[in-house]
Design an enzyme around this catalytic site. Structure first.
Site, PDB file in Angstrom:
ATOM      1  N   HIS A  49      21.760  41.518  56.505  1.00  0.00           N
ATOM      2  CA  HIS A  49      21.580  42.725  55.686  1.00  0.00           C
ATOM      3  C   HIS A  49      21.373  42.336  54.216  1.00  0.00           C
ATOM      4  CE1 HIS A  49      22.521  45.054  59.168  1.00  0.00           C
ATOM      5  NE2 HIS A  49      23.815  44.805  59.165  1.00  0.00           N
ATOM      6  N   LEU A 107       6.382  55.161  41.871  1.00  0.00           N
ATOM      7  CA  LEU A 107       6.794  55.291  43.272  1.00  0.00           C
ATOM      8  C   LEU A 107       8.093  56.088  43.421  1.00  0.00           C
ATOM      9  CD1 LEU A 107       6.492  54.176  46.282  1.00  0.00           C
ATOM     10  CD2 LEU A 107       8.105  52.412  45.575  1.00  0.00           C
ATOM     11  N   ILE A 122      11.159  54.700  68.009  1.00  0.00           N
ATOM     12  CA  ILE A 122      11.268  55.488  66.772  1.00  0.00           C
ATOM     13  C   ILE A 122      12.739  55.602  66.357  1.00  0.00           C
ATOM     14  CG2 ILE A 122      10.775  57.762  65.724  1.00  0.00           C
ATOM     15  CD1 ILE A 122       8.276  56.068  66.421  1.00  0.00           C
ATOM     16  N   ASP A 177      14.200  46.756  60.712  1.00  0.00           N
ATOM     17  CA  ASP A 177      15.012  46.310  61.853  1.00  0.00           C
ATOM     18  C   ASP A 177      15.000  44.790  61.969  1.00  0.00           C
ATOM     19  OD1 ASP A 177      16.627  46.567  64.046  1.00  0.00           O
ATOM     20  OD2 ASP A 177      15.014  47.048  65.437  1.00  0.00           O
TER      21      ASP A 177
HETATM   22  C1  FPP Z   1      18.722  47.108  61.036  1.00  0.00           C
HETATM   23  O1  FPP Z   1      18.946  45.785  61.452  1.00  0.00           O
HETATM   24  C2  FPP Z   1      19.098  47.305  59.638  1.00  0.00           C
HETATM   25  C3  FPP Z   1      20.073  48.133  59.187  1.00  0.00           C
HETATM   26  C4  FPP Z   1      20.893  48.976  60.097  1.00  0.00           C
HETATM   27  C5  FPP Z   1      20.421  48.245  57.767  1.00  0.00           C
HETATM   28  C6  FPP Z   1      19.289  48.112  56.810  1.00  0.00           C
HETATM   29  C7  FPP Z   1      19.832  47.969  55.456  1.00  0.00           C
HETATM   30  C8  FPP Z   1      19.389  47.097  54.517  1.00  0.00           C
HETATM   31  C9  FPP Z   1      18.229  46.226  54.680  1.00  0.00           C
HETATM   32  C10 FPP Z   1      20.063  47.051  53.215  1.00  0.00           C
HETATM   33  C11 FPP Z   1      19.768  48.342  52.512  1.00  0.00           C
HETATM   34  C12 FPP Z   1      19.610  48.177  51.109  1.00  0.00           C
HETATM   35  C13 FPP Z   1      18.907  49.015  50.342  1.00  0.00           C
HETATM   36  C14 FPP Z   1      18.917  48.812  48.881  1.00  0.00           C
HETATM   37  C15 FPP Z   1      18.114  50.143  50.881  1.00  0.00           C
HETATM   38  P1  FPP Z   1      19.944  45.553  62.659  1.00  0.00           P
HETATM   39  O2  FPP Z   1      21.293  45.293  62.104  1.00  0.00           O
HETATM   40  O3  FPP Z   1      19.860  46.693  63.624  1.00  0.00           O
HETATM   41  O4  FPP Z   1      19.336  44.249  63.293  1.00  0.00           O
HETATM   42  P2  FPP Z   1      19.389  43.826  64.845  1.00  0.00           P
HETATM   43  O5  FPP Z   1      18.621  44.863  65.608  1.00  0.00           O
HETATM   44  O6  FPP Z   1      18.709  42.492  64.848  1.00  0.00           O
HETATM   45  O7  FPP Z   1      20.835  43.751  65.231  1.00  0.00           O
END
Ligand code: FPP
Length: 248
Positions: free
Chosen positions: A39, A133, A197, A22
């Site tokens: 991201h 893994l 969660i 997050d």
């Molecule tokens: C949450 O941050 C993150 C996500 C919804 C996406 C997570 C995805 C990646 C890190 C890329 C995935 C890549 C692979 C290879 C698995 P948020 O956008 O909710 O952040 P915020 O709460 O600060 O708005």
């Protein structure tokens, strides 16, 4: 000073670590960038954590990459996340291969765009003989979806007389969940200082140790994983028993 890596007890490494990644959006905002840049940087964190988990012998690493609720984000962000997934899988497969990593996914995958699924499947196939893994991406996933889906499949088996009500117990129900082939996570990590969660693995984290860090996901690296594992190893896991019962 001794590093977190050196402080890990190799005999007490969790078999399964789950992570709620997050804070990508806030990271981007703090750097004056659009959300998708957060991201993109999050993928560097994924790479580092996958490497670190493999180095210390974690068997399963489940990453919450896209939740059922994430479909409600602006269309442009959903699309950007899907493209990022495709590119990340494409770009990382060689290095996953070198690191002996297998790839799998859990979630309501029927809702994922077919080109994402195709990429995921071809990468999974290429890595399937690896023995290190198991990297497990939770995509279009929610804990409530997982439990409901299991209940539906079980109800179908009851209707088809493949099982009976008396046979339903913890193990039987667990076998209908998307995680049936792995142990429950001993450790659940959430970044970005949120204490929730958010509909991640609900059934499976009944006795997981929870670790929250203020670090935003794009700043999280394998050393942060090692720090979380050292913290986990210093905890006493009692599973509802008394301390006395544990030492007996
Ligand atoms: C949450 O941050 C993150 C996500 C919804 C996406 C997570 C995805 C990646 C890190 C890329 C995935 C890549 C692979 C290879 C698995 P948020 O956008 O909710 O952040 P915020 O709460 O600060 O708005």
């Amino acid at each position: 000073m001794e590093s977190f890596r050196d402080r890990i007890d190799n005999n007490k490494v969790p078999k399964h670590v789950a992570i709620i990644m997050d804070g990508n959006g806030r990271w981007a905002e703090r750097h004056g960038k659009v959300r998708v840049v957060g991201h993109e940087h999050g993928v560097d964190s994924v790479r580092s954590v996958v490497e670190g988990a493999g180095e210390i012998g974690v068997e399963h690493l489940t990453l919450y990459a896209f939740s059922t609720e994430n479909w409600d984000r602006p269309k442009s962000e959903v699309q950007a996340l899907m493209e990022l997934l495709v590119h990340a899988i494409e770009a990382e497969t060689d290095s996953l291969m070198e690191n002996n990593v297998r790839l799998d996914a859990i979630g309501d995958l029927e809702h994922m765009p077919s080109h994402v699924l195709d990429k995921l499947n071809s990468c999974r196939n290429r890595l399937q003989e690896n023995t290190g893994l198991n990297l497990n991406l939770a995509l279009s996933y929610s804990g409530q979806w997982d439990i409901l889906n299991a209940a539906k499949k079980l109800a179908q088996d009851l209707a088809d007389r493949k099982t009976n009500v008396e046979a339903i117990d913890y193990d039987l129900f667990s076998n209908y969940l998307s995680t049936s082939h792995m142990p429950n996570p001993e450790l659940l990590i959430r970044t970005s200082g949120e204490y929730r969660i958010s509909n991640f693995l609900l059934w499976q984290i009944a006795y997981s140790e929870l670790y929250f860090t203020p670090k935003l996901w794009p700043d999280f690296r394998k050393d942060d994983l090692f720090e979380a594992i050292v913290d986990y190893q210093n905890r006493e896991r009692r599973f509802g028993k008394t301390r006395e019962q544990l030492t007996r």
